[in-house]
Motif scaffolding. Sequence first.
Motif, short mmCIF file in Angstrom:
data_model
loop_
_atom_site.label_atom_id
_atom_site.label_comp_id
_atom_site.label_asym_id
_atom_site.label_seq_id
_atom_site.Cartn_x
_atom_site.Cartn_y
_atom_site.Cartn_z
N UNK A 12 0.83 -1.21 0.00
CA UNK A 12 0.00 0.00 0.00
C UNK A 12 0.87 1.26 0.00
N UNK A 13 2.01 1.21 0.69
CA UNK A 13 2.94 2.34 0.67
C UNK A 13 3.52 2.54 -0.73
N UNK A 14 3.85 1.43 -1.41
CA UNK A 14 4.35 1.51 -2.78
C UNK A 14 3.28 2.11 -3.69
N UNK A 15 2.03 1.66 -3.50
CA UNK A 15 0.92 2.17 -4.29
C UNK A 15 0.73 3.66 -4.05
N UNK A 16 0.73 4.08 -2.77
CA UNK A 16 0.56 5.49 -2.46
C UNK A 16 1.69 6.34 -3.01
N UNK A 17 2.93 5.86 -2.88
CA UNK A 17 4.08 6.58 -3.41
C UNK A 17 4.02 6.73 -4.92
N UNK A 18 3.60 5.66 -5.60
CA UNK A 18 3.51 5.72 -7.06
C UNK A 18 2.44 6.69 -7.50
N UNK A 19 1.29 6.67 -6.81
CA UNK A 19 0.21 7.56 -7.17
C UNK A 19 0.60 9.03 -6.98
N UNK A 20 1.31 9.33 -5.90
CA UNK A 20 1.79 10.69 -5.67
C UNK A 20 2.79 11.10 -6.74
N UNK A 21 3.70 10.18 -7.08
CA UNK A 21 4.70 10.45 -8.12
C UNK A 21 4.02 10.72 -9.46
N UNK A 22 3.02 9.88 -9.76
CA UNK A 22 2.33 10.02 -11.04
C UNK A 22 1.58 11.35 -11.11
N UNK A 23 0.91 11.73 -10.03
CA UNK A 23 0.17 12.98 -10.00
C UNK A 23 1.13 14.17 -10.13
N UNK A 24 2.25 14.12 -9.42
CA UNK A 24 3.24 15.21 -9.49
C UNK A 24 3.85 15.28 -10.88
#
Length: 365
Positions: free
Chosen positions: A317-329
């Motif tokens: 879930x941390x990997x998923x959250x980090x990826x989503x933040x990276x993708x949005x940024x």
Amino acid sequence: MQTYLLSQQFNTTSLAKNSSACPANATICNGTSCVLPEDNFNATLSVILSTVLTIMLALVMFSMGCNVEIKKFLGHVKRPWGIFVGFLCQFGIMPLVAFLLSLAFNVLPIQAVVVLIMGCCPGGTASNVIAYWVDGDMDLSISMTTCSTLLAMGMMPLCLFIYTKMWTDSNAIVLPYDSIGISLVALVVPVSFGIFVNHKWPSKAKIILKIGSIAGAILILLIAVVGGILYKGSWIISPKLWILGTIFPAAGYTLGFFLARLAGLSWHRCRTVSLETGMQNTQLCSTIVQLSFTPEQLELMFTFPLIYSIFQLLFALLILGGYRLYRRHRVKTKTDVEKTEAKEDSKSTSSHSKINGGFVSNETK
């Protein structure tokens, strides 16, 4: 074999005053803890929830199959470089990491064995759901899970024979080939139907995929909650196993990603291999443990698969959250750059038109 659970801690003062503080049906009473047979409520709840979760899992894997294209899937099979990298991670890195962690923390032999069993297990189906959410290669994810489950028939005995010799006789570990076979069938059949639906009705497959991805997220949370309900009395174990249960999945995700990158795989395939490496089939590990060891031994080791499953989900879930933040940024930054470039082009055109007497070419209008 009957499942045994570790009961809640009893007050040490009451034990000192009354040696019969353990319940009458306790099979083991050692210090401040007792091992009790699973009660009827837990047994009934386990059967009901197992049935519901099995049906949900089949539906989720069917929906994941709706995102797999036959040509790409067969391409991975014909040119199995990605699958081979995943194989090295699954049956090369994970058992070795389990062995090194067991030595480093100097755990009891029986605890080292359960850590090694976890390291030798094939990838779990939850990795397919998370791989979808992080924009991974679903064709590679499905093929890796299928191949690791199939190859586990031979690789698990081999890895356990190599790594457990210093702690126990590998012949004492019972491998449930029927459970591995059932896991393989439960994976292949619904995924095959999903691939067929995607081939015949791609528009409907997209709708099924969206519904299934949400159901998959719910399923993962349900499994975590069910584990907490059924095994709520099993959490009194050595702190070393808690630390191992935290480090082990994190090491799997990290090493899987870097090995895939060293092998030259693309970023989305690196994410896929990482998830397939760190996410193990914890249900299979629990089954092997229950079939292979006595209640006295289970008291020292039974909870480790549950701890691993909690932390592998948490890190995923941390990997998923980090990826989503990276993708949005990244998308936001890319959009800002495009707007800036458009403004600069407009300014240069305007200044150019002033210099040239107000002429603006048709291309810039």
